[in-house]
Design a protein around this motif. Structure first.
Motif, PDB file in Angstrom:
ATOM      1  N   PHE A  83      54.318   7.377  28.583  1.00 41.74           N
ATOM      2  CA  PHE A  83      53.520   8.242  27.709  1.00 41.74           C
ATOM      3  C   PHE A  83      52.258   8.766  28.377  1.00 41.74           C
ATOM      4  O   PHE A  83      51.564   8.043  29.103  1.00 41.74           O
ATOM      5  CB  PHE A  83      53.142   7.493  26.435  1.00 41.74           C
ATOM      6  N   GLN A  84      52.001  10.037  28.112  1.00 35.35           N
ATOM      7  CA  GLN A  84      50.730  10.683  28.427  1.00 35.35           C
ATOM      8  C   GLN A  84      50.103  11.047  27.082  1.00 35.35           C
ATOM      9  O   GLN A  84      50.435  12.075  26.487  1.00 35.35           O
ATOM     10  CB  GLN A  84      50.950  11.925  29.285  1.00 35.35           C
ATOM     11  N   ILE A  85      49.227  10.185  26.589  1.00 38.93           N
ATOM     12  CA  ILE A  85      48.691  10.335  25.228  1.00 38.93           C
ATOM     13  C   ILE A  85      47.304  10.968  25.274  1.00 38.93           C
ATOM     14  O   ILE A  85      46.447  10.551  26.066  1.00 38.93           O
ATOM     15  CB  ILE A  85      48.628   8.962  24.526  1.00 38.93           C
ATOM     16  N   SER A  86      47.095  11.969  24.430  1.00 42.57           N
ATOM     17  CA  SER A  86      45.814  12.675  24.394  1.00 42.57           C
ATOM     18  C   SER A  86      45.233  12.659  22.990  1.00 42.57           C
ATOM     19  O   SER A  86      45.960  12.538  21.994  1.00 42.57           O
ATOM     20  CB  SER A  86      45.987  14.129  24.851  1.00 42.57           C
ATOM     21  N   ASP A  87      43.929  12.812  22.906  1.00 44.62           N
ATOM     22  CA  ASP A  87      43.215  12.867  21.625  1.00 44.62           C
ATOM     23  C   ASP A  87      43.780  14.002  20.777  1.00 44.62           C
ATOM     24  O   ASP A  87      43.774  15.169  21.188  1.00 44.62           O
ATOM     25  CB  ASP A  87      41.733  13.080  21.905  1.00 44.62           C
ATOM     26  N   GLY A  88      44.254  13.676  19.574  1.00 46.21           N
ATOM     27  CA  GLY A  88      44.844  14.687  18.710  1.00 46.21           C
ATOM     28  C   GLY A  88      43.879  15.785  18.306  1.00 46.21           C
ATOM     29  O   GLY A  88      44.293  16.921  18.047  1.00 46.21           O
ATOM     30  N   ASN A  89      42.579  15.476  18.257  1.00 47.74           N
ATOM     31  CA  ASN A  89      41.587  16.463  17.839  1.00 47.74           C
ATOM     32  C   ASN A  89      41.393  17.581  18.860  1.00 47.74           C
ATOM     33  O   ASN A  89      40.954  18.681  18.510  1.00 47.74           O
ATOM     34  CB  ASN A  89      40.248  15.782  17.556  1.00 47.74           C
ATOM     35  N   THR A  90      41.698  17.305  20.122  1.00 50.91           N
ATOM     36  CA  THR A  90      41.560  18.323  21.174  1.00 50.91           C
ATOM     37  C   THR A  90      42.898  18.608  21.847  1.00 50.91           C
ATOM     38  O   THR A  90      42.945  19.193  22.925  1.00 50.91           O
ATOM     39  CB  THR A  90      40.544  17.853  22.237  1.00 50.91           C
ATOM     40  N   TYR A  91      43.970  18.188  21.191  1.00 54.30           N
ATOM     41  CA  TYR A  91      45.302  18.289  21.791  1.00 54.30           C
ATOM     42  C   TYR A  91      45.709  19.740  22.044  1.00 54.30           C
ATOM     43  O   TYR A  91      46.380  20.048  23.038  1.00 54.30           O
ATOM     44  CB  TYR A  91      46.321  17.614  20.875  1.00 54.30           C
ATOM     45  N   GLY A  92      45.311  20.641  21.148  1.00 57.42           N
ATOM     46  CA  GLY A  92      45.672  22.045  21.322  1.00 57.42           C
ATOM     47  C   GLY A  92      45.150  22.611  22.626  1.00 57.42           C
ATOM     48  O   GLY A  92      45.856  23.355  23.321  1.00 57.42           O
ATOM     49  N   ASP A  93      43.917  22.269  22.984  1.00 58.74           N
ATOM     50  CA  ASP A  93      43.336  22.742  24.243  1.00 58.74           C
ATOM     51  C   ASP A  93      44.091  22.157  25.434  1.00 58.74           C
ATOM     52  O   ASP A  93      44.355  22.852  26.424  1.00 58.74           O
ATOM     53  CB  ASP A  93      41.857  22.355  24.329  1.00 58.74           C
ATOM     54  N   LYS A  94      44.434  20.873  25.338  1.00 58.59           N
ATOM     55  CA  LYS A  94      45.175  20.222  26.425  1.00 58.59           C
ATOM     56  C   LYS A  94      46.553  20.868  26.592  1.00 58.59           C
ATOM     57  O   LYS A  94      46.994  21.123  27.723  1.00 58.59           O
ATOM     58  CB  LYS A  94      45.315  18.727  26.110  1.00 58.59           C
ATOM     59  N   TRP A 108      59.010  15.572  28.287  1.00 57.07           N
ATOM     60  CA  TRP A 108      59.204  15.611  26.829  1.00 57.07           C
ATOM     61  C   TRP A 108      57.825  15.875  26.222  1.00 57.07           C
ATOM     62  O   TRP A 108      56.883  15.098  26.435  1.00 57.07           O
ATOM     63  CB  TRP A 108      59.762  14.274  26.364  1.00 57.07           C
ATOM     64  N   VAL A 109      57.674  16.968  25.490  1.00 60.15           N
ATOM     65  CA  VAL A 109      56.352  17.396  25.023  1.00 60.15           C
ATOM     66  C   VAL A 109      56.350  17.566  23.502  1.00 60.15           C
ATOM     67  O   VAL A 109      57.176  18.289  22.944  1.00 60.15           O
ATOM     68  CB  VAL A 109      55.929  18.729  25.674  1.00 60.15           C
ATOM     69  N   SER A 110      55.417  16.909  22.852  1.00 62.06           N
ATOM     70  CA  SER A 110      55.237  17.033  21.411  1.00 62.06           C
ATOM     71  C   SER A 110      54.250  18.161  21.124  1.00 62.06           C
ATOM     72  O   SER A 110      53.161  18.220  21.706  1.00 62.06           O
ATOM     73  CB  SER A 110      54.695  15.714  20.841  1.00 62.06           C
ATOM     74  N   ILE A 111      54.649  19.080  20.206  1.00 56.46           N
ATOM     75  CA  ILE A 111      53.778  20.210  19.871  1.00 56.46           C
ATOM     76  C   ILE A 111      53.643  20.316  18.349  1.00 56.46           C
ATOM     77  O   ILE A 111      54.576  20.746  17.658  1.00 56.46           O
ATOM     78  CB  ILE A 111      54.320  21.535  20.444  1.00 56.46           C
ATOM     79  N   PRO A 112      52.505  19.899  17.788  1.00 55.72           N
ATOM     80  CA  PRO A 112      52.281  20.070  16.344  1.00 55.72           C
ATOM     81  C   PRO A 112      52.325  21.541  15.960  1.00 55.72           C
ATOM     82  O   PRO A 112      51.944  22.414  16.753  1.00 55.72           O
ATOM     83  CB  PRO A 112      50.879  19.482  16.139  1.00 55.72           C
ATOM     84  N   GLY A 113      52.754  21.814  14.731  1.00 50.26           N
ATOM     85  CA  GLY A 113      52.858  23.188  14.281  1.00 50.26           C
ATOM     86  C   GLY A 113      51.545  23.933  14.336  1.00 50.26           C
ATOM     87  O   GLY A 113      51.517  25.146  14.557  1.00 50.26           O
ATOM     88  N   TRP A 114      50.435  23.220  14.145  1.00 53.86           N
ATOM     89  CA  TRP A 114      49.117  23.863  14.146  1.00 53.86           C
ATOM     90  C   TRP A 114      48.553  24.015  15.561  1.00 53.86           C
ATOM     91  O   TRP A 114      47.481  24.595  15.735  1.00 53.86           O
ATOM     92  CB  TRP A 114      48.143  23.075  13.270  1.00 53.86           C
ATOM     93  N   ASN A 115      49.269  23.501  16.556  1.00 51.56           N
ATOM     94  CA  ASN A 115      48.818  23.615  17.944  1.00 51.56           C
ATOM     95  C   ASN A 115      49.733  24.497  18.795  1.00 51.56           C
ATOM     96  O   ASN A 115      49.613  24.509  20.023  1.00 51.56           O
ATOM     97  CB  ASN A 115      48.739  22.233  18.606  1.00 51.56           C
ATOM     98  N   ALA A 327      56.974  23.527   1.889  1.00 47.02           N
ATOM     99  CA  ALA A 327      56.326  23.410   3.188  1.00 47.02           C
ATOM    100  C   ALA A 327      57.407  23.417   4.269  1.00 47.02           C
ATOM    101  O   ALA A 327      58.586  23.157   3.982  1.00 47.02           O
ATOM    102  CB  ALA A 327      55.521  22.119   3.262  1.00 47.02           C
ATOM    103  N   PRO A 328      57.057  23.694   5.523  1.00 51.80           N
ATOM    104  CA  PRO A 328      58.050  23.630   6.608  1.00 51.80           C
ATOM    105  C   PRO A 328      58.705  22.256   6.656  1.00 51.80           C
ATOM    106  O   PRO A 328      58.086  21.245   6.330  1.00 51.80           O
ATOM    107  CB  PRO A 328      57.213  23.902   7.862  1.00 51.80           C
ATOM    108  N   GLY A 329      59.966  22.220   7.070  1.00 50.90           N
ATOM    109  CA  GLY A 329      60.708  20.962   7.098  1.00 50.90           C
ATOM    110  C   GLY A 329      60.227  19.984   8.142  1.00 50.90           C
ATOM    111  O   GLY A 329      60.516  18.785   8.060  1.00 50.90           O
ATOM    112  N   ALA A 330      59.497  20.463   9.143  1.00 52.31           N
ATOM    113  CA  ALA A 330      58.948  19.582  10.179  1.00 52.31           C
ATOM    114  C   ALA A 330      57.520  20.003  10.477  1.00 52.31           C
ATOM    115  O   ALA A 330      57.230  21.195  10.620  1.00 52.31           O
ATOM    116  CB  ALA A 330      59.789  19.619  11.457  1.00 52.31           C
ATOM    117  N   ALA A 331      56.638  19.021  10.582  1.00 52.38           N
ATOM    118  CA  ALA A 331      55.240  19.312  10.896  1.00 52.38           C
ATOM    119  C   ALA A 331      55.028  19.411  12.400  1.00 52.38           C
ATOM    120  O   ALA A 331      54.118  20.101  12.872  1.00 52.38           O
ATOM    121  CB  ALA A 331      54.342  18.216  10.328  1.00 52.38           C
ATOM    122  N   ILE A 332      55.859  18.720  13.148  1.00 56.54           N
ATOM    123  CA  ILE A 332      55.732  18.629  14.601  1.00 56.54           C
ATOM    124  C   ILE A 332      57.125  18.748  15.202  1.00 56.54           C
ATOM    125  O   ILE A 332      58.096  18.233  14.634  1.00 56.54           O
ATOM    126  CB  ILE A 332      55.089  17.289  15.014  1.00 56.54           C
TER     127      ILE A 332
END
Length: 503
Positions: A83-94, A108-115, A327-332
């Protein structure tokens, strides 16, 4: 828009019979943990490969080396996920920085819908694997736990008519509403329409106490305000700020503020300690996310076994049946880096299938709680009790890669499970799909901040600093500053996709 034939076939599986079956897609509720749990994998499905995974975390980042939780899950999968874990509050910038340099992208990259980065729809094919040839239709049955994920969740992870992502499913129902305290108001006659909500809040405003916090999210729900677009009777798109529902919600919210029932912190546009005051009985109505219901109940039951909160019934403003938008079926969604190695893609999909093992399995228990005796123990009631080590090692991580269907299984609070399951089940009967439901659409950059002025205007109007005349002027400015062009952009998509959700 992805076609039905290209979506994974939905093949539900169930290892435990729910106490409160889901209705129209609402989460099933369980008041006890199944005993025994089902072991779904006799041997690890992986091939021994090693891969990197980039995920967010809204909390303390756990150690990645020497972490017995990660070691145990990876061993059970048979695949080493680093895992390469980053702060969720600044994840969009990362994310934006990493995706700008494809060679730095994790496997393997996780991308929240809001990011989701700008122009992601144009770049996704060059960076991430098209999973359509692996999972569409009957092909997904090779991965039975991925096939158990509802179709709506997969739609959220599709781009340009193809399937690219693996979903983190979410409840598609009401996500934010107004709560009250039944333990403090046991004989309360609950409001059955919008006007009665104001009357209820006013009745509780006395002796230094206040009736409510800001209730804008509840106002938009009661009045059926669309998230963004609505299709008019003539088949043409109407933006939410142009709808009579939006205007009526804003006028109602202004009346609430004028009633004197709103706490001064909310009037000053300072959320402050609204939750703390609600938990302390100083505010009668709190508008908040539905997830807070369980969190606050857990937090307060230890010192006060009778402490209870509950949502108001969801009704239309006039007291009739509400119009609730799904709401969308998946948030992330998570994505696999593009690769010529079919074996690696298959191994990662095997790992995803393991991680999607549903409630009632040993694998679900391992992924969510770690190793029994090391990271948790069971109490006399059969509830999972984390150990001190779990506080350090077991943080949400694998779930942001892929997750099974949502269940309501807070077994330590059976009354919460019952009440919340029944509330969401009732609400699900009124859910409709908004326009463009299940589509990921990348808007041109010039429209990025077009609607931003309305956020401030809403606050000014309800607090009496501006009027509805100012709303009319703002709508005119929105139309001439790009709103009509944005409407044309979406109308073209609508016209090219007959039968699109919400049309």
């Amino acid at each position: 828009m992805i076609s039905e034939k290209d979506l994974p076939k939905y093949v539900p599986v169930e290892f435990a019979e729910p106490d409160f079956p889901g209705v129209n897609g609402s989460a099933s509720g369980f008041v006890t943990l199944p005993d025994p749990l089902v072991k779904s994998f006799d041997t690890p499905p992986g091939s021994g490969g090693s891969y990197t995974a980039m995920t967010p975390l809204w909390g303390t980042i756990p150690p990645t080396n020497g972490n017995q939780y990660f070691d145990a899950v990876n061993e059970a999968i048979g695949t080493d996920i680093k895992f390469q874990i980053s702060d969720g509050n600044t994840y969009g910038d990362k994310l934006a920085a990493v995706l700008a340099s494809p060679k730095d992208v994790a496997d393997w990259v996780s991308i929240p819908g809001w990011n989701v980065p700008p122009r992601f729809g144009q770049a996704v094919d060059s960076v991430f694997e098209d999973l359509t040839p692996h999972l569409s239709g009957d092909l997904v049955e090779e991965y039975p736990f991925l096939a158990n994920i509802p179709t709506e969740a997969w739609k959220s992870c599709s781009w340009n008519g193809k399937l690219y992502g693996l979903p983190f499913p979410q409840d598609v129902g009401v996500s934010n509403y107004t709560f009250y305290r039944p333990d403090l108001l046991p004989d309360a006659e609950l409001p059955t329409n919008a006007d009665e909500v104001i009357e209820f809040a006013q009745a509780q405003t006395k002796d230094g106490l206040y009736g409510s916090t800001d209730l804008w999210a509840t106002a938009t729900t009661m009045f059926g305000v669309p998230e963004k677009w609505k299709v008019g009777d003539d088949g043409k798109l109407v933006h939410k700020v142009e709808t009579p529902e939006y205007r009526a919600a804003l006028e109602w919210h202004t009346k609430l503020y004028a009633s004197g029932a709103v706490h001064p912190d909310a009037v000053a546009d300072n959320g402050g300690d609204g939750g703390q005051r609600f938990e302390g009985g100083q505010i009668a109505l709190l508008s908040t996310g539905v997830g807070y219901w369980h969190e606050a109940t857990t937090r307060n039951r230890g010192s006060n076994p009778d402490w209870t909160m509950a949502p108001l019934p969801v009704v239309a403003a006039d007291g009739g049946d509400p119009v609730l938008y799904k709401a969308p079926g998946a948030a992330i969604c998570s994505y696999l880096k593009k690769s010529d190695d079919d074996g690696a893609i298959k191994e990662l999909l095997e790992a995803a299938n393991f991680l999607a093992a549903p409630f009632g399995t040993e694998e679900f228990q391992l992924v969510n709680y770690g190793v029994e005796g090391l990271h948790y123990n069971f109490d006399a009631a059969g509830t999972t009790v984390p150990t001190a080590l779990a506080q350090t090692e077991v943080q949400p991580s694998y779930i942001f890669l892929v997750d099974p269907p949502v269940v309501n299984a807070k077994v330590a609070l059976p009354d919460y499970v019952a009440a919340s399951s029944e509330w969401t089940a009732r609400n699900s009967e009124f859910l409709i799909e908004p326009p463009f439901y299940g589509m990921n659409i990348t808007e041109p950059n010039r429209f990025a901040s077009l609607s931003q002025p309305f956020d401030d205007l809403e606050k000014d109007i309800v607090r009496g600093r501006k009027s509805m005349d100012d709303l009319d002027k703002a709508i005119d400015t929105w139309r001439t500053s790009g709103g009509d062009d944005l409407r044309e952009f979406y109308q073209k998509i609508l016209d090219e996709n007959p039968g699109l959700a919400g049309s």
